[in-house]
Design an enzyme around this catalytic site. Sequence first.
Site, PDB file in Angstrom:
ATOM      1  N   LYS A  41      10.207 -16.859   8.626  1.00  0.00           N
ATOM      2  CA  LYS A  41       9.712 -15.493   8.418  1.00  0.00           C
ATOM      3  C   LYS A  41      10.914 -14.632   8.034  1.00  0.00           C
ATOM      4  CE  LYS A  41       7.792 -11.877  11.316  1.00  0.00           C
ATOM      5  NZ  LYS A  41       6.648 -11.644  12.189  1.00  0.00           N
ATOM      6  N   ARG A  94       1.969  -7.858  21.924  1.00  0.00           N
ATOM      7  CA  ARG A  94       2.487  -6.501  22.150  1.00  0.00           C
ATOM      8  C   ARG A  94       1.538  -5.657  22.968  1.00  0.00           C
ATOM      9  NH1 ARG A  94       4.502  -5.045  16.053  1.00  0.00           N
ATOM     10  NH2 ARG A  94       5.329  -7.111  15.597  1.00  0.00           N
ATOM     11  N   GLU A 140      -2.525 -13.729  13.030  1.00  0.00           N
ATOM     12  CA  GLU A 140      -1.429 -13.661  14.011  1.00  0.00           C
ATOM     13  C   GLU A 140      -1.717 -12.524  14.987  1.00  0.00           C
ATOM     14  OE1 GLU A 140       2.495 -13.170  12.225  1.00  0.00           O
ATOM     15  OE2 GLU A 140       3.200 -12.125  14.007  1.00  0.00           O
TER      16      GLU A 140
HETATM   17  O1  LIG Z   1       6.173  -5.373  13.271  1.00  0.00           O
HETATM   18  C1  LIG Z   1       5.495  -5.336  12.292  1.00  0.00           C
HETATM   19  C2  LIG Z   1       4.599  -6.421  11.897  1.00  0.00           C
HETATM   20  O2  LIG Z   1       5.311  -7.585  11.801  1.00  0.00           O
HETATM   21  C3  LIG Z   1       3.891  -6.160  10.633  1.00  0.00           C
HETATM   22  O3  LIG Z   1       4.574  -5.230   9.874  1.00  0.00           O
HETATM   23  P1  LIG Z   1       3.787  -4.129   9.062  1.00  0.00           P
HETATM   24  O4  LIG Z   1       3.005  -3.317  10.074  1.00  0.00           O
HETATM   25  O5  LIG Z   1       4.851  -3.315   8.406  1.00  0.00           O
HETATM   26  O6  LIG Z   1       2.879  -4.839   8.113  1.00  0.00           O
HETATM   27  C1  LIG Z   2       7.263  -8.921  13.666  1.00  0.00           C
HETATM   28  C2  LIG Z   2       6.235  -9.858  14.032  1.00  0.00           C
HETATM   29  O1  LIG Z   2       5.299 -10.066  13.306  1.00  0.00           O
HETATM   30  C3  LIG Z   2       6.380 -10.463  15.306  1.00  0.00           C
HETATM   31  O2  LIG Z   2       6.623  -9.705  16.210  1.00  0.00           O
HETATM   32  O3  LIG Z   2       6.289 -11.684  15.446  1.00  0.00           O
END
Ligand SMILES: O=C[C@H](O)COP(=O)(O)O
Ligand SMILES: CC(=O)C(=O)O
Length: 208
Positions: free
Chosen positions: A128, A44, A40
């Site tokens: 999710k 960002r 994924e």
């Molecule tokens: O925003 C965070 C991502 O979804 C992944 O989370 P993480 O960095 O805590 O694994």
């Molecule tokens: C939180 C995450 O993984 C997203 O921004 O889709």
Amino acid sequence: MDMAAIAALAPVIPVLTVESREIAVPLARALVKGGLSVLEVTLRTGAALECLKAIAEEVPEAVVGAGTVLNPDQLDRVQRAGARFAVSPGCTRELGLAARSSGLPFLPGVQTVSEAMTLAEQGFRFLKFFPADAAGGLTWLKAVSAPLADLRFCPTGGITPETAPAYLALPNVACVGGSWVAPRGAVATGDWQSAERLAATASALKRR
Ligand SMILES: O=C[C@H](O)COP(=O)(O)O
Ligand SMILES: CC(=O)C(=O)O
């Protein structure tokens, strides 16, 4: 492949926030070599779409999708860039409808039972759970397993190599998402062997 079939490919979905295709491609190769083929790429960074496209073209063994897809316009852009699926930290009615009409496998985020019920009504049964650790973690997932018996989750947010096994042992968890397999330090120094090692450990995790 629908979203559940994609999630069945590996127990962990690496959540990648990458700044350039020069980083994205070798990182993707290392993770796939370690056994994590579903990736994924979050929207960002300014380079996210380019990174997604580069992985789709240059690492065909990967099933690459886009994360942080917040609206129909972004959904359209990631689909054109070659994303095989899209992930959102939450969902809106417009985004859910756009995802359904796009045909792109979609993993919408939820944090509450009502959000999960609303998405189930729209036909989304694989969700999710975000931000998993902050929103109740294992306790939440166990508590909803009986009332939301036909839903499956991909918890993401705050999951670590230490906590991932307990999440994956739950019957309503299909896989987990996390950034720990691509640590900032390793990515900054191009230490792809470390990423591959972390991926190999993660890909060996057992699911229920
Ligand atoms: O925003 C965070 C991502 O979804 C992944 O989370 P993480 O960095 O805590 O694994
Ligand atoms: C939180 C995450 O993984 C997203 O921004 O889709």
